[in-house]
Structure formats: structure tokens, C-alpha cells
Design a protein around this motif. Structure first.
Motif, PDB file in Angstrom:
ATOM      1  N   PHE A   1      -6.942   4.827  -1.040  1.00  0.00           N
ATOM      2  CA  PHE A   1      -8.124   5.344  -1.986  1.00  0.00           C
ATOM      3  C   PHE A   1      -7.975   6.843  -1.987  1.00  0.00           C
ATOM      4  CE2 PHE A   1     -12.253   7.413  -2.164  1.00  0.00           C
ATOM      5  CZ  PHE A   1     -12.894   6.670  -3.054  1.00  0.00           C
TER       6      PHE A   1
ATOM      7  N   ILE B   1      -5.952  -2.778  -8.302  1.00  0.00           N
ATOM      8  CA  ILE B   1      -7.029  -3.860  -8.332  1.00  0.00           C
ATOM      9  C   ILE B   1      -6.696  -5.308  -8.744  1.00  0.00           C
ATOM     10  CG2 ILE B   1      -9.357  -4.404  -9.354  1.00  0.00           C
ATOM     11  CD1 ILE B   1      -9.398  -1.198  -9.796  1.00  0.00           C
TER      12      ILE B   1
ATOM     13  N   GLN C   1       0.851  -1.184   0.134  1.00  0.00           N
ATOM     14  CA  GLN C   1      -0.116   0.073   0.165  1.00  0.00           C
ATOM     15  C   GLN C   1       0.802   1.335  -0.059  1.00  0.00           C
ATOM     16  OE1 GLN C   1      -1.943  -1.022   3.556  1.00  0.00           O
ATOM     17  NE2 GLN C   1      -3.959  -1.720   2.476  1.00  0.00           N
TER      18      GLN C   1
ATOM     19  N   ASP D   1      -5.161  -4.732  -0.609  1.00  0.00           N
ATOM     20  CA  ASP D   1      -6.279  -4.486   0.423  1.00  0.00           C
ATOM     21  C   ASP D   1      -6.180  -2.808   0.386  1.00  0.00           C
ATOM     22  OD1 ASP D   1      -6.629  -6.822   1.280  1.00  0.00           O
ATOM     23  OD2 ASP D   1      -5.088  -6.741   2.863  1.00  0.00           O
ATOM     24  N   TRP D   2      -7.398  -2.607   0.148  1.00  0.00           N
ATOM     25  CA  TRP D   2      -7.897  -1.114   0.140  1.00  0.00           C
ATOM     26  C   TRP D   2      -7.853  -0.514   1.456  1.00  0.00           C
ATOM     27  CZ3 TRP D   2      -7.732   2.191  -4.081  1.00  0.00           C
ATOM     28  CH2 TRP D   2      -7.777   1.479  -5.318  1.00  0.00           C
TER      29      TRP D   2
ATOM     30  N   HIS E   1      -3.768   2.384 -10.831  1.00  0.00           N
ATOM     31  CA  HIS E   1      -4.819   1.891 -10.460  1.00  0.00           C
ATOM     32  C   HIS E   1      -5.602   0.487 -10.669  1.00  0.00           C
ATOM     33  CE1 HIS E   1      -9.382   3.465  -9.721  1.00  0.00           C
ATOM     34  NE2 HIS E   1      -9.078   2.441  -8.823  1.00  0.00           N
TER      35      HIS E   1
ATOM     36  N   MET F   1     -17.113   4.784  -3.533  1.00  0.00           N
ATOM     37  CA  MET F   1     -16.291   4.058  -2.594  1.00  0.00           C
ATOM     38  C   MET F   1     -16.626   3.235  -1.641  1.00  0.00           C
ATOM     39  SD  MET F   1     -15.344   7.511  -0.005  1.00  0.00           S
ATOM     40  CE  MET F   1     -13.916   6.558   0.803  1.00  0.00           C
TER      41      MET F   1
ATOM     42  N   ASN G   1     -15.048   7.799  -8.609  1.00  0.00           N
ATOM     43  CA  ASN G   1     -14.671   6.550  -7.592  1.00  0.00           C
ATOM     44  C   ASN G   1     -15.277   7.192  -6.230  1.00  0.00           C
ATOM     45  OD1 ASN G   1     -12.567   4.773  -8.644  1.00  0.00           O
ATOM     46  ND2 ASN G   1     -12.219   6.530  -9.895  1.00  0.00           N
TER      47      ASN G   1
ATOM     48  N   TYR H   1     -15.206  -0.217  -2.622  1.00  0.00           N
ATOM     49  CA  TYR H   1     -13.934  -0.453  -1.702  1.00  0.00           C
ATOM     50  C   TYR H   1     -14.123  -0.685  -0.539  1.00  0.00           C
ATOM     51  CZ  TYR H   1     -12.065   1.719  -6.057  1.00  0.00           C
ATOM     52  OH  TYR H   1     -11.631   2.227  -7.172  1.00  0.00           O
TER      53      TYR H   1
END
Length: 763
Positions: free
Chosen positions: A552, A541, A514, A546-547, A537, A575, A571, A579
Motif C-alpha cells: 500500500f 486489484i 507483492q 493480498d494487500w 495499481h 485505506m 487512497n 484495504y
């Protein structure tokens, strides 16, 4: 000869056992068994071949071979080897209970072969004792092999045997085997005892299955199985790892209701549990109870409490503990306790107090109180965090003068201290010294620290040199170091280099995390990086990263900075759906800034209403974003209404400056003057940015007198040095009033002053 010596020691120890160990209500006459063992020893000494020994002595897996080759079994058949349980069970029991006495593993193997040869496997007592023996020797392969034999005979081992095997699974961290044992215990309806439950808790905790430990605790309570002190200490440790304060409180309540005799170990375990769960007040209450119970705390009690004070920055409680320690000078000789005190004072911004303890340690005549490498590491970190370069340099000098052996951890801490103080030059000098005189080879951690410092300083030239040095030294790249390089290049405004490092990272099969993506995306500014941003981006995905809200926010901020507010807002609206995330203040700030840039007034207003509806507490960033949004795409009245709705006394300088900038954008000099008067009344110190906005607002309103008044005040009254931006405001004001000659004269004066300054600098 070696056996005789071993036997002699064995016989001596056996006399003690005859006095101390009692089984079946009588003393075990171990010496006759030893004599019998000695007689058989000459016969069975050479039974096992090297291959058999190899499969048993070196294996710690449960699948170790226990069967002898046919020719060895044939040899055993010709020998009358005694396997009577009346001989071996008391002998093995005595050995298992008396840790000082050691039985040669080979004798135990020979006994097992003899049992197998004579078909005497039904002698379950001997098999149980052998399992315990091998477990005590941490030789779990043969132990599990014997267990398999017992399973085939449909004979159930004792709870003691299961307990030892479960402990073995914990030592080996073999969860699969441990679960199999647990299932066997259930299927055989073995009575659950405290001893057995403790072993299950131990095994699951060692295998990082803490929730299973909690289930066993609940089972013990449901089935009225007594919990002893060892159970409570284990559970307190597990709960502290999970930071499960609800179960922590239940456990503490159960301990005191159980009537168990409290001791320092149990008290310390509970105190540590509350500390790790972030409940310092409850930990201190327990400490108070402990002292009232006349149980003296030990060094571990104090270290966990002091560390908790450090985490919370609770100076008052830290000082209270220090005063208690002074009453017990004995504990003030422990280096770990003293290090914890230094850590507490450092984290509470009392660096001078930390150094007083350090001096006490230096002057102490007891070796156990002398500073160690950890002492220096804690103090160096404290100097960095408290932004005290002088004390940091003084400590660095002491390191050299006291000839402290510097390891890689201490070297990393020293360099980090200089980097925390944004002193990259001294950090590089320290690295040069460490490499030359301390034989320190810089690792990924050291380079990562230095490169992060270059990023914070936006010093891409030094950062590039360090990057070249990494390549020249053939240092293996890892994800942390690569991420630091990406961050440095992004912060320094070189996103192309950040992308190059990122692609090299992928070629070396290093997995981005991340933080890697967050730092990479932060450098993408401008439409030329929009397509690269889209690729990144998609990659996030595809790689199933892990978001979280930070990642984000980086993605939508990238779209906004690269000129695609539509993708940014798209987005944002999905969200939660895409996400499973909830926006925070920074998310709203990104969207509001985008609304300001693209004049999306209605969207911005709807975001403002959503913030109010959600009851979000507005931080400085969100307030300034709302001011800017209304200033750029709304009417000035909207901006003024919002500003007037704020609690003025709690506003930082940045919010006042942004509102003054809004006044400047709309040419509201009169309102700017009112706000500045309010700042003076509230004793809010203006800065250079404040006067740029104030002068601009007054200039655009034609308030030339006010412009000149503020221009004079900024140096005379507020001691703020004038810059070219402030002079530009005066020129604009003069031109707006038609005073062209005055404006021209001022421009020449500025040019003349700059030339004079440059000449002085050159001289």
C-alpha cells in the motif's frame, strides 16, 4: 530354491519369536504354521496372474483392486487352501510384531484370494491381521481394499487396525482418506484410546492440519484419555510449528502435572517448542530443570537452544551453553553442535570466537568434528553479515586449499557473502572460478543475488551484463529472478527496463507477487509514469494480490512521486475501508512529504495531530518528514516549536541536519548557529551536509563573519573535506554582502584548484 532359503531364515527367526512373543497367555508355536504354509505354498504359488500382482503391489491408493479374475477363482475352488484363523492370525501377528521377519507379499495376496474364493470373509480376525500386515509393508492399497470388504459386511475393524490405517494416511499425506477414517471411528462409537488418538494426531499433523491436532488434545483432556510421552512429543512439535505460546505453556504444565516419567526426548521437545515460540528464557528454565533431574541433554537439546540464542542475539546465554558443552567433551565432537556454536557467535557479532571454533574443528582428530559444507556456509554468511571482507577472503582461500567439495548451496553462499559486502567484482570473480573449476552452473538464486547487489550499488551496467548472460545461457526465468531484475532497474533509475522485464514476466505466465509490484512501483518518478502507475495499481486489484502495508505504501508513494497528490491522499483516507490496513510511520511520512511538496499545510498539521492522538512512537523518518513539512509549507515558528518538543538527547544526525536545512530555507542564521552550538555541547559529530545547511543559513542572514568562521572550522577542527557545495555557500555570502570582487576571486581560485587536481590525476 529362493523360497527354501527364505523359509530357512524364517524358521530361524521363528525360534526367537517362540521365546519372546506371547499371545493369549502362551507362546506361539509358529514353526508348525510355517511348515503348513510351506506345504500350501507349492499349490498357491502361481495363483495370481501378473495383472493382479500389478494392481496390488504397485498401488498405494485406497482404490487398489483386490478381486481375482473368474478363472483364478475357479482354480482356487479346486484347491483346499487353509484359511483357518487359528493358523493365520498368530502367524500374521508374530510377523507384524517382529519387524526382522519378512513375509513375501505374494503369500499374503494368495491368502486374501483364498479367503475371497472360499467365501470366508467372515473370518474378521484374519482380515484385521492382513490389514496390519499390509500397513506394516506400507502397501496401503490392499489394506484399504480389505477395509471396504469389512464395511460391506458391517464388521468393525479393531482400534489397532484403524490406528495403522490412520498412520498410513499420514505417510501418504492423504487428508481426505484420513478424515473418512475419523468419521468411521465416530459413527461406530469406537472407544477412543491413547493409541488411536496418537494416530489421529499423527495423521492430521502430517497433513498440515495442526488445529485438528489441538482439538484432539482437548478431546483427550475432556474425556480423561491418558496422554503418553509420544503424545506430548507430537503436540510439542505441532505447537512449535504454530508458534502458539499459550497452548505451549498449557502443554508444559500438563506434562509436569501428569506424573509421566521425563526423558531426554520429551525435555528436548518442550525446550524446542519454547525456542520456536521465541521464549528463550522459559526454554533455559526447562534446561535447568532437566539438569537438576539428572537427565543429560543430547546434541539436539543444545542445537535448538543455541539456534534460539542466534535468533535473539543472546551472547550471554550462548556462552553459558558453550561452557556446559565444555564439561561434556563427548557432545563437542558432534559437527551439528559445533555448527550451532559458530552460528550463535556469528549472529552475536563475535566472528573471531566463531573462527576459534572453526579452527578447533579443523585441528580435531575425530572425523565427526571436522568442518562440513554447512560449517563453511554459516561462516561465510557470518562474514557477510558482520561486514568482514578479510575473514571472508581467508575462508574462501581455505575452501580451495582444503579441497572442499562445493555444491550449488555453498556456491550461492560464497557469492552472497561478497554481495553482502557490496563487493560485486570479487563476487563475479568467484562465480568465474566456480564455473570453470568446480563445474558449478549458476542457477536463479546465484543470478538473483548478484543482480540484487547491482541494484543496491545502482550499477546498471554490470546488472545489464548479467541480464544478457541469463538470456544467453537459456536459464529459465522464475518470479524471484524477474523480481530481482525489476528491483535492479528501478533502483538504477531505468524504470522503462523494469517495465519491459515485468511485461516479459507476464508473457511467460509468471505470477508477480507483492515484492514484484513494490519494486516496480518504486522506480516510477515523474508525471510521465503516472498512467503506467495507475495501470499497475488496477492490475494489483484485478489479480487479487493480498494487500499489506508495504504494498500500500508503494502505491501511495508512487502517486506522490508522479505528481498526483490527490490520488495519493484519496487512497490514504480510504485505506481502512478499501484495504483493511492501518497506517504506519512510513505511511504518515509519505503523506507529510507530499504535504510539504504541495504546500498542504492544514492537511499536514491534521496528520501530525493524528500521530499524537494515536500515541505513535516517532521514528527518525517521521520526525524528519514533520520538520520538512513545517519548513516547506508552514511558518518557521511551527518548525521550531516542533523541534523544541523533541527529546534532544535521542535525536540522530539526520534530524539535526534537516532542522538546519529548515533554518537555511527560512534564512534563520542565528537559530542555525544556536542549534550548531547545541550539537557541539551534546558532542554530536557534524558532517559535510551539516555545514552546507549551516553556511547557507548564515549566508542568507548576512552573517558573513560566522560563515567564514565555520568554513575555517570544518577542515581544521572537524577534519571535514570541503566540496564545491561549501565553496558555493561562501560565494553566496560574499555576494549578499556586496563583496563582488572577493566572490569573483574565490571562484577563480576554485577553478584553478580543480584544473590543478585534474592535471595531477591525468599524470
Amino acid at each position: 530354491m529362493s523360497f527354501i532359503l527364505r523359509y530357512s531364515c524364517f524358521a530361524k527367526k521363528s525360534l526367537l519369536i517362540q521365546q519372546q512373543q506371547q499371545f493369549s497367555r502362551k507362546t506361539i508355536p509358529i514353526l508348525p504354521y510355517l511348515q503348513k504354509l510351506y506345504c500350501h505354498y507349492q499349490q498357491i504359488n502361481e495363483i495370481l496372474t501378473p495383472s493382479i500382482i500389478a494392481t496390488t503391489t504397485t498401488s498405494t491408493s485406497a482404490s487398489a483392486t483386490l478381486l481375482s479374475p473368474p478363472e483364478e477363482i475357479e482354480k482356487n475352488k479346486k484347491m483346499e487352501i487353509e484359511t483357518d484363523s487359528s493358523i493365520w492370525v498368530p502367524l500374521l501377528t508374530a510377523i507384524n510384531r517382529q519387524s526382522e521377519i519378512k513375509l513375501d507379499d505374494k503369500i499374503a495376496y494368495n491368502l486374501l484370494v483364498a479367503i475371497k474364493t472360499k467365501g470366508d470373509e467372515t473370518n474378521t480376525n484374519v482380515l484385521n491381521s492382513l490389514i496390519v500386515f499390509f500397513c506394516n509393508s506400507q502397501n496401503y492399497g490392499p489394506a484399504f481394499g480389505i477395509l471396504e470388504i469389512m464395511y460391506k459386511m458391517n464388521v468393525s475393524p479393531t482400534d489397532s487396525v484403524f490406528s495403522r490405517l490412520l498412520n498410513g494416511c499420514g505417510d501418504m499425506e492423504n487428508l481426505k482418506k484420513g478424515k473418512e477414517l475419523h468419521e468411521q471411528i465416530k459413527s461406530r462409537n469406537l472407544k477412543m484410546t491413547t493409541f488411536l488418538c496418537n494416530s489421529l494426531i499423527f495423521m492430521y499433523s502430517k497433513c498440515n492440519e495442526n488445529l485438528e491436532c489441538i482439538k484432539i488434545w482437548k478431546q483427550m483432556n475432556d474425556e480423561n484419555i491418558e496422554l503418553d510421552r509420544y503424545t506430548y512429543v507430537q503436540l510439542a512439535t505441532i505447537i512449535s510449528e504454530e508458534k502458539d505460546i499459550i497452548n505451549g505453556r498449557k502443554l508444559a504444565e500438563q506434562v509436569f502435572q501428569s506424573g509421566n516419567t521425563m526423558n531426554v526426548i520429551l525435555f528436548t521437545a518442550l525446550i524446542n517448542m519454547f525456542c520456536k515460540c521465541g521464549e528463550l528464557d522459559e526454554a533455559m528454565n526447562l534446561f535447568d530443570t532437566m539438569q537438576k533431574s539428572k537427565i543429560l541433554p543430547n546434541e539436539f537439546t543444545y542445537t535448538c537452544l543455541l539456534k534460539a540464542c542466534s535468533v535473539r542475539g543472546d551472547l550471554e546465554k550462548g556462552k553459558f551453553l558453550h561452557e556446559n558443552l565444555k564439561k561434556s567433551n563427548k557432545l563437542l565432537t558432534h559437527v551439528n553442535v559445533l555448527n550451532s556454536l559458530i552460528l550463535m557467535y556469528s549472529k552475536c557479532n563475535k566472528l573471531n570466537s566463531a573462527f576459534e571454533i572453526f579452527e578447533y574443528m579443523e585441528n580435531s582428530d575425530k572425523e565427526s568434528s571436522k568442518p562440513n559444507q554447512m560449517t563453511y556456509s554459516i561462516l561465510l554468511n557470518g562474514c557477510g553479515e558482520n561486514k568482514n571482507l578479510d575473514l571472508g577472503k581467508e575462508l574462501h582461500l581455505k575452501l580451495i586449499q582444503n579441497k572442499i567439495q562445493i555444491n550449488i548451496i555453498l556456491a550461492s553462499t560464497l557469492i552472497k557473502m561478497y554481495c553482502d559486502l557490496e563487493n560485486i567484482n570479487d563476487a563475479l570473480k568467484a562465480l568465474e572460478y566456480l564455473t570453470k573449476f568446480e563445474n558449478i552452473i549458476p542457477n536463479q538464486t546465484i543470478f538473483s543475488t548478484l543482480i540484487n547487489c547491482c541494484g543496491d550499488l545502482k550499477d546498471r551496467l554490470t546488472g545489464r551484463k548479467l541480464h544478457d548472460k541469463i538470456i544467453e545461457s537459456n536459464l529459465e526465468m522464475n518470479s524471484i529472478l524477474a523480481t530481482s531484475l525489476i528491483s535492479m532497474y528501478s533502483k538504477s533509475g531505468v524504470p522503462k527496463m523494469a517495465l519491459e522485464v515485468f511485461h516479459n514476466m507476464l508473457e511467460k505466465n509468471l505470477q508477480p507477487n507483492q515484492a514484484t509490484f513494490v519494486n516496480l512501483l518504486s522506480g516510477f518518478i515523474g508525471r510521465e509514469y503516472l498512467e503506467e502507475g495507475r495501470k499497475i495499481h488496477r492490475m494489483i486489484i484485478e489479480k487479487n494480490i493480498d494487500w499489506n502495508i508495504i504494498l500500500f505504501n508503494s502505491v501511495i508513494n508512487m502517486y506522490s512521486q508522479c505528481g498526483s497528490f490527490i490520488e495519493c491522499f484519496s487512497n490514504f483516507t480510504r485505506m481502512n475501508e478499501l484495504y483493511n490496513l492501518t497506517p504506519n510511520n512510513f505511511t504518515f511520512s509519505i503523506i507529510l512529504n507530499g504535504c510539504g511538496e504541495y504546500c498542504a499545510y492544514e492537511t499536514g498539521k491534521s496528520i501530525h495531530l493524528r500521530v499524537i492522538k494515536n500515541g505513535e512512537r516517532m521514528d527518525d523518518l517521521l520526525i524528519t518528514s514533520l520538520i520538512n513539512m513545517y519548513a516547506k509549507c508552514g511558518t518557521f515558528q511551527d518548525c521550531l516549536n516542533f523541534f523544541n518538543s523533541l527529546i534532544i538527547d535521542q535525536l540522530p544526525n539526520s534530524c539535526w541536519n534537516h532542522f538546519l536545512n529548515a533554518c537555511a530555507l527560512h534564512g534563520e542564521g542565528l537559530e542555525a548557529s544556536k542549534v550548531f552550538n547545541l550539537m557541539e555541547k551534546k558532542r554530536i559529530q557534524p558532517d559535510g551536509v551539516t555545514f552546507v545547511s549551516l553556511l547557507t543559513a548564515c549566508a542568507r542572514s548576512g552573517m558573513i563573519d560566522k560563515v567564514l568562521e565555520y568554513f575555517e572550522e570544518m577542515e581544521k577542527k572537524y577534519k571535514i573535506k570541503r566540496t564545491i557545495s561549501h565553496y558555493t555557500c561562501i560565494v553566496d555570502a560574499l555576494i549578499c554582502c556586496g563583496e563582488y570582487k572577493e566572490a569573483e576571486h574565490l571562484v577563480y581560485e576554485i577553478i584553478s584548484q580543480n584544473e590543478h587536481k585534474n592535471n595531477n590525476n591525468n599524470n
